[in-house]
Design an enzyme around this catalytic site. Structure first.
Site, PDB file in Angstrom:
ATOM      1  CG  ASN A   1      -0.641   0.323   2.373  1.00 15.10           C
ATOM      2  OD1 ASN A   1       0.515   0.899   3.099  1.00 15.10           O
ATOM      3  ND2 ASN A   1      -0.369  -1.361   2.882  1.00 15.10           N
TER       4      ASN A   1
ATOM      5  N   PRO B   1      -3.261 -11.840   9.300  1.00 14.62           N
ATOM      6  CG  PRO B   1      -0.973 -12.086   9.888  1.00 14.62           C
ATOM      7  CD  PRO B   1      -1.503 -12.780   8.789  1.00 14.62           C
TER       8      PRO B   1
ATOM      9  CB  ILE C   1      -0.501  -7.288  14.485  1.00 17.14           C
ATOM     10  CG1 ILE C   1       0.265  -7.926  13.375  1.00 17.14           C
ATOM     11  CG2 ILE C   1       0.578  -6.757  15.461  1.00 17.14           C
ATOM     12  CD1 ILE C   1       1.180  -6.693  12.201  1.00 17.14           C
TER      13      ILE C   1
HETATM   14  N1  CTP Z   1      -4.060  -3.735  12.051  1.00 19.81           N
HETATM   15  C1  CTP Z   1      -3.310  -5.057  12.302  1.00 19.81           C
HETATM   16  N2  CTP Z   1      -3.110  -6.162  11.963  1.00 19.81           N
HETATM   17  C2  CTP Z   1      -3.636  -5.795  10.656  1.00 19.81           C
HETATM   18  C3  CTP Z   1      -4.194  -5.090  10.068  1.00 19.81           C
HETATM   19  C4  CTP Z   1      -4.239  -3.570  10.707  1.00 19.81           C
HETATM   20  O1  CTP Z   1      -2.358  -4.644  13.854  1.00 19.81           O
HETATM   21  N3  CTP Z   1      -3.498  -6.756   9.669  1.00 19.81           N
HETATM   22  C5  CTP Z   1      -3.422  -2.205  12.266  1.00 19.81           C
HETATM   23  C6  CTP Z   1      -3.178  -1.054  12.485  1.00 19.81           C
HETATM   24  O2  CTP Z   1      -1.938  -1.216  12.280  1.00 19.81           O
HETATM   25  C7  CTP Z   1      -3.872  -0.278  13.345  1.00 19.81           C
HETATM   26  C8  CTP Z   1      -5.372  -0.255  13.022  1.00 19.81           C
HETATM   27  O3  CTP Z   1      -5.098  -2.131  13.324  1.00 19.81           O
HETATM   28  O4  CTP Z   1      -3.281   0.744  13.827  1.00 19.81           O
HETATM   29  C9  CTP Z   1      -5.821  -0.020  12.294  1.00 19.81           C
HETATM   30  O5  CTP Z   1      -6.222  -0.317  11.158  1.00 19.81           O
HETATM   31  P1  CTP Z   1      -6.956   0.084  10.576  1.00 19.81           P
HETATM   32  O6  CTP Z   1      -6.322  -0.540   9.124  1.00 19.81           O
HETATM   33  O7  CTP Z   1      -7.328   1.394  10.362  1.00 19.81           O
HETATM   34  O8  CTP Z   1      -8.213  -1.401  10.128  1.00 19.81           O
HETATM   35  P2  CTP Z   1      -8.252  -2.217  10.409  1.00 19.81           P
HETATM   36  O9  CTP Z   1      -8.215  -3.236  11.149  1.00 19.81           O
HETATM   37  O10 CTP Z   1      -7.902  -2.874   8.779  1.00 19.81           O
HETATM   38  O11 CTP Z   1     -10.041  -2.239   9.739  1.00 19.81           O
HETATM   39  P3  CTP Z   1     -10.864  -1.764   8.262  1.00 19.81           P
HETATM   40  O12 CTP Z   1     -10.033  -2.718   7.092  1.00 19.81           O
HETATM   41  O13 CTP Z   1     -12.152  -2.294   8.761  1.00 19.81           O
HETATM   42  O14 CTP Z   1     -10.426  -0.947   8.117  1.00 19.81           O
END
Ligand code: CTP
Length: 403
Positions: free
Chosen positions: A210, A304, A306
């Site tokens: 990304n 996963p 995290i």
């Molecule tokens: N995050 C994580 N692991 C992932 C995706 C996201 O730990 N696989 C963490 C990001 O580092 C951030 C938080 O979760 O601190 C939110 O990430 P965000 O991209 O805003 O949301 P998502 O969890 O991906 O949810 P959505 O797709 O519904 O926006």
């Protein structure tokens, strides 16, 4: 800027690296510092006081000025009282030996001894001189005085040898000065920050990623280090230089980041997940290059999460997440993630705007706590946003943890 109006005395002693003095002076000036320069007689053989005087727009003091009153003021005590930090770069073997013995016969050593300023010594010399037991004993002694020693870096030396002896990078010298003059309000903390995108392989040469540059996470790590914390940064491929000072660990995939976070989590008391971790990974990445074809369907599975794992592993750590959201759902979505991921605080930023957030120099965020408080941080450079986020974390700890 962290060095705005800080009073830095740059001392140069006799060594070939003294030629970098003018460049170092310019770098300090760019960071907003007020800077004065002092040369030992050895340094004068390598660099002209005139250059430094023209650049600093201040009188440069040399050995001949020692004990010659400056308008009635004794130079070494006057400048010693003025300085908040004294940075000696380069510090030669003989300068180090003199200072370690309390020999105040050089104007620079006398100024250090007559000052309450923080002192950073940047030795640079031939590698055998550096590793000689006499130099190493002197360095040990100077450390015991509370001086910061930036060990020389390994590389090609002026004498033709290769080994430790080179002046550290000028950026490193400036960053250490910022930490030394920083507020030290995070000095009792060990923090883990994640930054940047992850890269999920499709085949041997292609990947899913990304647009995250890693700038926000790097700023959070750098600012925490300036403020005195011990900092670990786990980052994916960055489009910006990594911070100076934190221990940096480069990972590629979400799985690698997860494993690294697991390893480092027990070492820290605060974690900030600023990384833009992949949400999807290829179900079956190929271990060779996929040949082109008219159609290709790629099966993706969920990466996963995290933060969801941290929720299970964390003991007393403060856990801070980010929420990358678009438009009107910003607050409600951030609140949902705060709750679902079991966070203490979440930093919400709007990624639909091109002037802030993803891959931008600036950001504008809303920090929401699990207690429901909100703090809005106006648009500004990411370093400034990082200061505000750390301020808010410390305030949150004072309000809800230490009571
Ligand atoms: N995050 C994580 N692991 C992932 C995706 C996201 O730990 N696989 C963490 C990001 O580092 C951030 C938080 O979760 O601190 C939110 O990430 P965000 O991209 O805003 O949301 P998502 O969890 O991906 O949810 P959505 O797709 O519904 O926006």
């Amino acid at each position: 800027m962290e060095l705005t109006d800080k009073k830095v005395l740059l001392g140069l002693s006799g060594g070939i690296a003294a030629y970098k003095g003018p460049e170092l002076l310019r770098l300090f000036q760019k960071e907003g510092a007020q800077i004065r320069v002092m040369l030992t007689s050895g340094a004068q053989a390598f660099v002209s006081p005139l250059v430094l005087e023209a650049l600093s727009k201040e009188k440069v003091l040399v050995q001949d000025d020692f004990l010659r009153p400056l308008g009635g003021l004794i130079p070494h005590t006057h400048w010693g009282a003025w300085a908040e930090a004294i940075v000696v770069a380069p510090a030669s073997a003989s300068f180090i030996a003199g200072l370690a013995q309390g020999d105040a016969s050089s104007i620079l050593a006398a100024t250090i001894m007559a000052s309450r300023a923080k002192v950073i010594l940047c030795p640079a010399m031939n590698e055998l001189m550096w590793s000689h037991p006499a130099t190493q004993e002197n360095i040990k002694r100077l450390r015991s005085f509370g001086y910061t020693i930036l060990a020389p870096e390994t590389g090609a030396l002026a004498c033709g040898d290769i080994g430790p002896g080179r002046l550290p990078s000028l950026r490193k010298i400036v960053e250490f000065t910022k930490r030394l003059l920083g507020p030290h309000d995070l000095k009792d903390h060990r923090v883990l920050v994640t930054a940047g995108p992850t890269r999920e392989p499709i085949d041997r040469v292609r990947f899913i990623s990304n647009r995250s540059s890693g700038r926000m996470g790097c700023a959070l790590a750098q600012v925490a280090w300036w403020r005195g914390a011990e900092v670990y940064l786990i980052h994916g491929p960055l489009s910006v230089p990594p911070p100076v000072g934190p221990t940096c660990l480069h990972v590629e995939t979400a799985q690698e980041m997860l494993e690294a976070v697991r390893e480092y989590l027990s070492k820290v008391d605060i974690i900030i997940m600023a990384a833009a971790v992949a949400d999807f990974v290829a179900a079956k990445p190929l271990d060779k290059k996929l040949k082109k074809r008219p159609h290709f369907c790629l099966e993706l599975v969920q990466a996963p999460d995290i933060l969801q794992q941290i929720k299970l592993w964390a003991k007393d750590q403060v856990v801070v997440g980010f929420a990358a959201e678009e438009g009107p759902q910003l607050i409600s979505e951030a609140q949902r993630k705060l709750k679902e991921k079991g966070l203490d605080l979440i930093v919400a930023n709007d990624i639909s705007r091109s002037d802030i957030g993803f891959d931008a120099e600036e950001n504008e965020v809303l920090i929401i706590s699990r207690q429901g408080t909100t703090k809005s941080v106006p648009k500004g450079p990411k370093n400034k946003i990082a200061w505000a986020i750390w301020d808010e974390i410390l305030q949150w700890q004072r309000d809800y943890v230490s009571k």
